[in-house]
Design a protein around this motif. Structure first.
Motif, short mmCIF file in Angstrom:
data_model
loop_
_atom_site.label_atom_id
_atom_site.label_comp_id
_atom_site.label_asym_id
_atom_site.label_seq_id
_atom_site.Cartn_x
_atom_site.Cartn_y
_atom_site.Cartn_z
N GLU A 31 0.87 -1.17 0.00
CA GLU A 31 0.00 0.00 0.00
C GLU A 31 0.91 1.22 0.00
O GLU A 31 2.02 1.17 0.54
N SER A 75 -7.22 10.41 -1.58
CA SER A 75 -8.03 9.37 -2.22
C SER A 75 -7.41 8.00 -2.01
O SER A 75 -8.12 7.00 -1.88
N GLN A 109 -8.41 6.90 1.40
CA GLN A 109 -9.79 6.38 1.43
C GLN A 109 -9.84 4.91 1.03
O GLN A 109 -10.66 4.16 1.54
N VAL A 110 -8.94 4.49 0.15
CA VAL A 110 -8.91 3.10 -0.29
C VAL A 110 -8.31 2.20 0.79
O VAL A 110 -8.90 1.19 1.18
N HIS A 111 -7.11 2.54 1.29
CA HIS A 111 -6.44 1.65 2.25
C HIS A 111 -6.81 1.94 3.70
O HIS A 111 -6.61 1.09 4.57
N HIS A 158 -8.99 -3.25 2.49
CA HIS A 158 -8.02 -3.22 1.40
C HIS A 158 -6.67 -2.91 2.04
O HIS A 158 -6.24 -1.78 2.11
#
Length: 161
Positions: free
Chosen positions: A11, A50, A53-55, A143
């Protein structure tokens, strides 16, 4: 595909030139997994909200709980020395791994390869669906690096001839 491969996922703070690794997770062929946060160095300032927000990893968490790049590089070399390790985002992961080892003033003692080297065209076409099925079966919602590595390893095992 002989046996179950060692897989790795990274990540990062975002994408692009100034991004850097923030978490590395991997699953060994025997199923043991490791995951660690990486404390950003002072020059590592790029942050993409952004990507966060995913990880779901805040920069403040990395500063408080992350390990130094040299410690993470040493751990990777201890666990992965001599192995070929596979990932599904090679172009990004290779760059981020390079940034980690450069920051650690070290070199990897393992080889990072794309899963494309393991799969034929038919298997590649099925990989995303196999990953989605593996994620659902494992009940993984986050994620995160180790979760993504475990999902990839299971998907690869299922796609093996």
């Amino acid at each position: 595909m002989p046996g179950v491969p060692c897989v790795l996922d990274i990540e990062a703070s975002g994408f692009g030139r100034h991004s850097y690794p923030i978490e590395i997770g991997y699953v060994l062929p025997d199923g043991r997994a490791r995951c660690t946060l990486i404390r950003p160095l002072a020059p590592w300032t790029h942050w993409d909200s952004s990507a966060e927000q995913v990880h779901g990893i805040a920069r403040s968490v990395l500063l408080q709980h992350g390990r130094a790049p040299a410690e993470v590089a040493s751990m990777l070399n201890d666990d992965l020395a001599g192995q070929t390790v596979f990932c599904d985002g090679w172009a990004h992961d290779y760059t981020w791994l390079g940034a980690l080892f450069e920051a650690a003033d070290s070199s990897p003692r393992f080889r990072l390869e794309s899963v494309r080297r393991l799969l034929d065209e038919r298997q590649l076409a099925l990989l995303t669906a196999a990953q989605q099925q593996a994620r659902a079966e494992l009940g993984l919602q986050r994620h995160r690096a180790s979760s993504d590595a475990r999902v990839l390893q299971l998907a690869l095992a299922r796609l093996a001839p």
